[in-house]
Design an enzyme around this catalytic site. Structure first.
Site, short mmCIF file in Angstrom:
data_model
loop_
_atom_site.label_atom_id
_atom_site.label_comp_id
_atom_site.label_asym_id
_atom_site.label_seq_id
_atom_site.Cartn_x
_atom_site.Cartn_y
_atom_site.Cartn_z
CB SER A 1 60.87 64.38 28.37
OG SER A 1 60.76 64.52 29.78
N GLY A 2 63.58 65.20 29.79
CA GLY A 2 64.53 64.71 30.76
C GLY A 2 63.92 63.79 31.78
CG ASP A 3 61.27 62.51 35.01
OD1 ASP A 3 60.86 61.34 34.91
OD2 ASP A 3 61.61 63.00 36.10
CG ASP A 4 58.29 59.23 33.68
OD1 ASP A 4 59.16 58.42 33.34
OD2 ASP A 4 57.87 59.34 34.85
CB SER B 1 62.32 60.12 27.70
OG SER B 1 62.67 60.40 29.04
#
Length: 506
Positions: free
Chosen positions: A286-289, A320
């Site tokens: 992921s690019g976030d949580d 991540s």
């Protein structure tokens, strides 16, 4: 169109093994976008990481009637294929009207045993569509539901009432690719079919500040109950991937979720003001949580007042580099309580479980239980933030302070860590009731000079290495709490369902 009554056949079994997982080069490139041109020329690259995983093995049984079987919360009496409604799987022809027409047609069977819509192999370009109750969307192996990049294919809807505003801009929200509201008994599953959000065009607009409305999410059931999302590969969502909101009795399992690690806000799974949730056996890049537990934003979430509660996250693997494996918040203004996480693995991620909140959020995060985390290459193991900014508008109340209490972590092993704990509360509103037991943290070659930063927090510790801050009082030999009773969602018994087809080579 087929509208046949179906039989059931057993299909799945679970095995748990201590294995060496192999990350292929494609995942390595997602995780390390700075890899050199020379390294990119290598055709095969394997990364081995020793982890404990549970594998769900689903056999695609084929009988004389060409039956495909799968596990679901409920089976369906009636079956139709997307091609029965004129679907074209060439990756170019829009099937938005086809999906909408098919689901509208099948909604007549809600009270007659329900229905299932089969998406066969092919590339099925589509914009937003909503599901119906007592319904299964089954995406076959080799099928790709391909999200349109045309904004006109996503109707605008109002911001969520517990948010008061869109997350990306002052306007409303683009409808999610697959959605629905006030539904009962919905299954989105397959035999590892794919949903591709084609998010790059949306990420570019976000970075260029061209968005006035919030990007589509990939899957978003709202005000619904008895939801299953399973056995799929989800890639490149425009924003959050799976976002159940104001819903209950949710099973999310056996998913692979992939986005570039520099893609904005591509959270994997975000249960939001939901009750009785199970998330298990998922792999997320992921690019976030990877997972963010939420419940509304500032004064709007406080007024709406719907917590996320009674949730369990188990057998999650996360990559991540710039975000949390599991985040609690930052939008938590309806409250978060009774959350369990167990058998969690992280590789090259920013933090383990991160609590994100700040003045204006109000509400609480309480009764959090974490058992067995294995973490490799981390910036932080424990991270608590009491100064998270981001507000929907200037109307929030800075005196609405959150209560953070009874946060339990036990049986944590980490290596290649820069900092053990960065734990900050709020001045005048300390975060209390932390418990850390049986924690072993190995440091990186260049760790931070200060390993524990504890400000406005308090709690206890036992058998923690490196030695924690004084605010986490050493209690000798204790074990932090983890409930032994089953979570309610674990009592749901899955059925084995099937459909027959002669259209697909088996």
């Amino acid at each position: 169109m087929r509208l046949d009554q179906q039989s059931t056949i057993s299909t799945c079994f679970i095995t748990t093994n201590h294995i060496y997982t192999i990350l292929p080069l494609t995942i390595f490139r997602l995780t390390y976008p700075h890899i050199s041109h020379l390294q990119n020329s290598i055709t095969t690259l394997l990364i081995f990481v020793s982890i404990t995983v549970s594998t769900v093995n689903c056999r695609r049984h084929v009988s004389d009637g060409s039956d495909v079987t799968y596990a679901a919360i409920n089976c369906r009496k009636h079956t139709a294929f997307l091609t029965d409604f004129g679907g074209v799987g060439d990756g170019k022809t829009s099937n938005t009207a086809v999906f909408r027409s098919a689901i509208q047609n099948l909604s007549q069977f809600e009270n007659d045993g329900g229905s299932q819509l089969i998406v066969p192999p092919g590339k099925w370009l589509t914009g937003s569509f909503n599901l119906t109750s007592h319904f299964t969307l089954f995406i076959q192996f080799g099928a790709v539901v391909l999200a349109s990049q045309d904004e006109g294919e996503y109707p605008l809807i109002e911001p969520l009432p517990s948010y008061g505003a869109g997350r990306d801009g002052p306007g409303g929200r683009f409808s999610s690719l697959i959605g629905g509201s006030h539904l009962t008994d919905v299954v989105i599953t397959g035999d590892n079919g794919t949903i591709d959000g084609q998010g790059s065009i949306w990420w570019d607009k976000f970075h260029q500040k061209k968005l006035k409305n919030t990007r589509p999410y990939l899957i978003e059931p709202m005000y619904s109950n008895q939801i299953q999302i399973s056995n799929l590969t989800l890639v490149n969502s425009p924003s959050w991937f799976v976002h159940p909101v104001y819903s209950s009795d949710i099973i999310i399992q056996d998913l692979t979720i992939l986005a570039p690690v520099d893609s904005p806000n591509t959270d994997g799974i975000d249960p939001d003001s939901c009750k009785n949730v199970k998330i298990q056996d998922v792999f997320i890049v992921s690019g976030d949580d990877c997972i963010a537990v939420k419940s509304g934003w500032d004064e709007y979430g406080i007024k709406f007042g719907m917590p996320t509660e009674q949730a369990i996250i188990r057998r999650l693997t996360c990559i991540s580099p710039d975000s949390a494996v599991i985040a609690l918040g930052s939008e938590m203004s309806g409250g978060i309580k009774n959350i369990r996480a167990e058998d969690i693995t992280a590789i090259n991620s920013e933090s383990g479980v991160r609590i994100k909140t700040g003045p204006g959020r109000g509400a609480y995060v309480t009764d959090i239980f974490v058992d067995k985390m294995t973490l490799h290459t981390m910036k932080y193991v424990f991270w608590t933030t009491g100064a998270y900014g981001q507000h929907p508008d200037p109307g929030y109340d800075p005196k609405a302070l959150p209560k953070i209490d009874r946060i339990n972590y036990r049986n944590v092993v980490a290596d290649d860590v820069q900092m053990a704990g960065n734990m900050g509360g709020i001045e005048g509103d300390p975060f209390t009731g932390f418990c850390l037991s049986n924690v072993t943290i190995g440091l990186s070659d260049k760790p931070k000079k200060v390993q524990w930063n504890c400000t406005d927090v308090s709690g206890v510790s036992s058998n923690v290495t490196p030695e924690p801050c004084d605010a986490l009082v050493d209690k000798g030999s204790i074990e932090c709490e983890y409930p032994s009773d089953p979570v309610p969602i674990d009592t749901v018994q899955m059925q084995t369902c099937s459909f027959s087809t002669q259209k697909v080579l088996m």
